[in-house]
Scaffold this motif. Structure first.
Motif, mmCIF file in Angstrom:
data_model
loop_
_atom_site.group_PDB
_atom_site.id
_atom_site.type_symbol
_atom_site.label_atom_id
_atom_site.label_comp_id
_atom_site.label_asym_id
_atom_site.label_seq_id
_atom_site.Cartn_x
_atom_site.Cartn_y
_atom_site.Cartn_z
ATOM 1 N N LYS A 111 -6.050 0.808 -16.309
ATOM 2 C CA LYS A 111 -6.993 0.448 -15.251
ATOM 3 C C LYS A 111 -6.479 0.858 -13.876
ATOM 4 C CE LYS A 111 -9.911 -1.540 -18.059
ATOM 5 N NZ LYS A 111 -11.162 -0.835 -18.434
ATOM 6 N N LEU A 112 -5.160 0.852 -13.700
ATOM 7 C CA LEU A 112 -4.589 1.279 -12.425
ATOM 8 C C LEU A 112 -4.839 2.764 -12.173
ATOM 9 C CD1 LEU A 112 -1.157 -0.604 -12.515
ATOM 10 C CD2 LEU A 112 -3.206 -1.238 -11.224
ATOM 11 N N ILE A 113 -5.010 3.530 -13.226
ATOM 12 C CA ILE A 113 -5.327 4.951 -13.092
ATOM 13 C C ILE A 113 -6.834 5.148 -12.929
ATOM 14 C CG2 ILE A 113 -5.117 7.222 -14.179
ATOM 15 C CD1 ILE A 113 -2.442 5.896 -13.441
ATOM 16 N N GLU A 114 -7.618 4.343 -13.626
ATOM 17 C CA GLU A 114 -9.074 4.530 -13.645
ATOM 18 C C GLU A 114 -9.766 4.032 -12.382
ATOM 19 O OE1 GLU A 114 -10.472 2.560 -17.122
ATOM 20 O OE2 GLU A 114 -9.643 4.036 -18.518
ATOM 21 N N TYR A 115 -9.299 2.937 -11.812
ATOM 22 C CA TYR A 115 -9.992 2.309 -10.681
ATOM 23 C C TYR A 115 -9.325 2.671 -9.355
ATOM 24 C CZ TYR A 115 -12.622 -0.496 -14.031
ATOM 25 O OH TYR A 115 -13.444 -0.899 -15.042
ATOM 26 N N GLU A 116 -10.122 2.753 -8.305
ATOM 27 C CA GLU A 116 -9.605 3.131 -6.993
ATOM 28 C C GLU A 116 -9.802 2.053 -5.939
ATOM 29 O OE1 GLU A 116 -11.173 6.860 -5.763
ATOM 30 O OE2 GLU A 116 -10.032 7.995 -7.273
ATOM 31 N N LYS A 117 -10.584 1.024 -6.249
ATOM 32 C CA LYS A 117 -10.880 0.010 -5.245
ATOM 33 C C LYS A 117 -10.237 -1.323 -5.612
ATOM 34 C CE LYS A 117 -15.324 1.922 -3.717
ATOM 35 N NZ LYS A 117 -16.776 1.628 -3.530
ATOM 36 N N VAL B 91 4.270 -0.980 -11.529
ATOM 37 C CA VAL B 91 3.517 -1.513 -12.670
ATOM 38 C C VAL B 91 3.080 -0.356 -13.548
ATOM 39 C CG1 VAL B 91 1.472 -2.801 -13.418
ATOM 40 C CG2 VAL B 91 2.703 -3.517 -11.367
ATOM 41 N N ALA B 92 2.675 0.734 -12.916
ATOM 42 C CA ALA B 92 2.188 1.914 -13.635
ATOM 43 C C ALA B 92 3.336 2.837 -14.031
ATOM 44 C CB ALA B 92 1.175 2.662 -12.769
ATOM 45 N N GLY C 252 0.780 -1.230 0.000
ATOM 46 C CA GLY C 252 0.000 0.000 0.000
ATOM 47 C C GLY C 252 0.811 1.277 0.000
ATOM 48 N N ILE C 253 2.102 1.201 -0.301
ATOM 49 C CA ILE C 253 2.942 2.403 -0.350
ATOM 50 C C ILE C 253 3.134 2.812 -1.802
ATOM 51 C CG2 ILE C 253 5.203 3.387 0.191
ATOM 52 C CD1 ILE C 253 5.386 1.368 2.496
ATOM 53 N N VAL C 254 2.736 4.027 -2.140
ATOM 54 C CA VAL C 254 2.877 4.511 -3.520
ATOM 55 C C VAL C 254 3.505 5.899 -3.595
ATOM 56 C CG1 VAL C 254 0.906 3.156 -4.332
ATOM 57 C CG2 VAL C 254 0.552 5.513 -3.610
ATOM 58 N N ASP C 255 3.628 6.596 -2.452
ATOM 59 C CA ASP C 255 4.160 7.957 -2.510
ATOM 60 C C ASP C 255 5.012 8.260 -1.285
ATOM 61 O OD1 ASP C 255 2.362 8.393 -0.429
ATOM 62 O OD2 ASP C 255 0.951 9.558 -1.644
ATOM 63 N N ALA C 256 5.498 9.509 -1.221
ATOM 64 C CA ALA C 256 6.418 9.904 -0.159
ATOM 65 C C ALA C 256 5.775 9.837 1.222
ATOM 66 C CB ALA C 256 6.943 11.315 -0.428
ATOM 67 N N ARG C 257 4.475 10.065 1.298
ATOM 68 C CA ARG C 257 3.814 10.003 2.608
ATOM 69 C C ARG C 257 3.887 8.597 3.190
ATOM 70 N NH1 ARG C 257 -1.711 12.621 0.585
ATOM 71 N NH2 ARG C 257 -1.130 11.243 -1.155
ATOM 72 N N GLY C 258 3.665 7.595 2.338
ATOM 73 C CA GLY C 258 3.787 6.226 2.808
ATOM 74 C C GLY C 258 5.217 5.871 3.164
ATOM 75 N N TYR C 259 6.168 6.391 2.394
ATOM 76 C CA TYR C 259 7.587 6.170 2.650
ATOM 77 C C TYR C 259 7.957 6.717 4.030
ATOM 78 C CZ TYR C 259 12.640 6.139 1.430
ATOM 79 O OH TYR C 259 14.001 5.929 1.382
ATOM 80 N N ILE D 12 -2.503 6.672 -7.366
ATOM 81 C CA ILE D 12 -1.705 6.717 -8.590
ATOM 82 C C ILE D 12 -2.518 7.423 -9.671
ATOM 83 C CG2 ILE D 12 -0.527 5.350 -10.346
ATOM 84 C CD1 ILE D 12 -0.200 3.139 -8.245
ATOM 85 N N LYS D 13 -2.020 8.541 -10.146
ATOM 86 C CA LYS D 13 -2.775 9.379 -11.080
ATOM 87 C C LYS D 13 -2.221 9.414 -12.495
ATOM 88 C CE LYS D 13 -5.435 10.603 -7.670
ATOM 89 N NZ LYS D 13 -6.787 10.010 -7.557
ATOM 90 N N GLU D 14 -1.002 8.900 -12.697
ATOM 91 C CA GLU D 14 -0.430 8.943 -14.029
ATOM 92 C C GLU D 14 0.650 7.880 -14.187
ATOM 93 O OE1 GLU D 14 1.742 12.571 -14.837
ATOM 94 O OE2 GLU D 14 2.139 12.872 -12.691
#
Length: 340
Positions: A214-220, A200-201, A175-182, A311-313
């Motif tokens: 799909k990784l950009i489009e879906y949130e759940k 992956v993205a 569940g870590i994708v950005d600096a806040r999670g880091y 993940i937005k892009e």
């Protein structure tokens, strides 16, 4: 709390070995060139010549160290022998026991051993005793195959306390994708983070463009076992909550992919047919779509972690590593340096 490299690498950013062949030489080299720890994904069947070819291709794309991940639940002895002969920097292991003999063989070849755990503390304690070089702690939030039910931020400090004074880096995953999670992981005692879905993205990942989109489009996401029951029994996984998954989430427990219709075809690790990976993809197979996949991609498994909505892009992998480090440094400087 501070940012630093681990295991001789410039940064404590680990790119997970993404299966079945999503983390190929291009992605791994891009991560390595940015100072992170890139991990190839070893095939799930014995093919030492192909493993050697993959490693050597990666070496043509980077002069930095990198590693390879091996799923111990599948045949692997010849592959591991080749990995050690090629002297990659890191042998990452998961879904199986990390033996002292394996650790000793790796160390004799100058290769560091980093197992991943996600169930309880007993295997972690044993791994420390046999002399591993670092430990990846995977929380329930992670994408792909995850057997543990504990969230990362409840499990991580327990492992950090267990390792104690052993001077073994603990790497947080799930569940870590950005600096806040880091930064959050660092605050709980981790010395590095391992990211899967975020890599992956990226431009260099070997995932199919539809999967990336799909990784950009879906949130759940949803934790399930409907994919790959015959091939890998007892291996639940976290996937994107796509319309296909919503329609089939209650698949009866006695059904699996064996008698299902063929919905696509794919070349995996350069192979069309093998004992464990077939060119034909049946409905409910656990094969995620790669660049070569054709057919009904919307009905295939798409692994993703719980934080996929952040993940937005699609980005270059090197930019992911750079932004994680720079933004984490800024966050620590602004938010925590002046805390009394």
């Amino acid at each position: 709390m501070a940012l630093k490299g681990i295991l001789g690498f410039e940064h404590g950013i680990v790119q997970a070995p993404l299966g079945p062949d999503i983390s190929g030489p291009e992605l791994v080299a891009a991560v390595a060139n940015a100072g992170g720890i890139g991990l190839l994904r070893c095939p799930d069947w014995e093919c030492p010549d192909y493993v050697r070819e993959m490693i050597r291709k990666t070496k043509t794309l980077t002069d930095k160290p990198f590693g390879m991940g091996v799923v111990l639940a599948f045949p692997h002895e010849l592959n591991v022998k080749t990995i050690l002969e090629e002297k990659v920097a890191v042998l990452q292991l998961y879904w199986g026991e990390c033996s002292k003999e394996l650790v000793d063989d790796a160390h004799s070849a100058g290769v560091k051993v980093v197992p991943q755990f996600h169930i309880d503390l007993a295997p972690t304690r044993k791994a420390v005793d046999v002399g591993v070089d670092a430990i990846i702690v995977q929380g329930h939030e992670a994408g792909g195959h995850v057997s543990g039910k504990d969230g990362l931020f409840s499990l991580l400090p327990r492992v950090v306390d267990l390792v104690g004074e052993c001077d073994i880096p603990v790497i947080a995953a799930g569940g870590i994708v950005d600096a806040r999670g880091y930064v959050a992981a660092l605050s709980l005692g981790a010395q590095g983070v391992c990211l899967g879905t975020r890599f992956v993205a990226t431009h260099e990942s070997y995932a199919h463009p539809i999967y990336k989109r799909k990784l950009i489009e879906y949130e759940k996401t949803e934790y399930t076992d409907i994919f790959g029951r015959a091939r890998w029994p007892g291996a639940p996984h976290r996937v994107l909550e796509t319309p296909f998954f919503d329609d089939w989430r209650s698949l009866p427990s006695h059904e699996n992919e064996v008698d299902q219709p063929v919905i696509g075809r794919s070349t995996i690790h350069g192979v069309g047919m093998s004992p464990l990976q077939e060119k034909e993809i049946r409905r409910f197979a656990g094969t995620v779509p790669n660049m070569t996949t054709t057919g009904d991609l919307e009905s295939m498994a798409m692994y993703a972690g719980q934080s996929v909505g952040l993940i937005k892009e699609i980005l270059p992998a090197g930019e992911v590593v750079k932004s994680l480090v720079e933004e984490a440094q800024l966050l620590i400087l602004k938010k925590f340096n002046n805390v009394a």
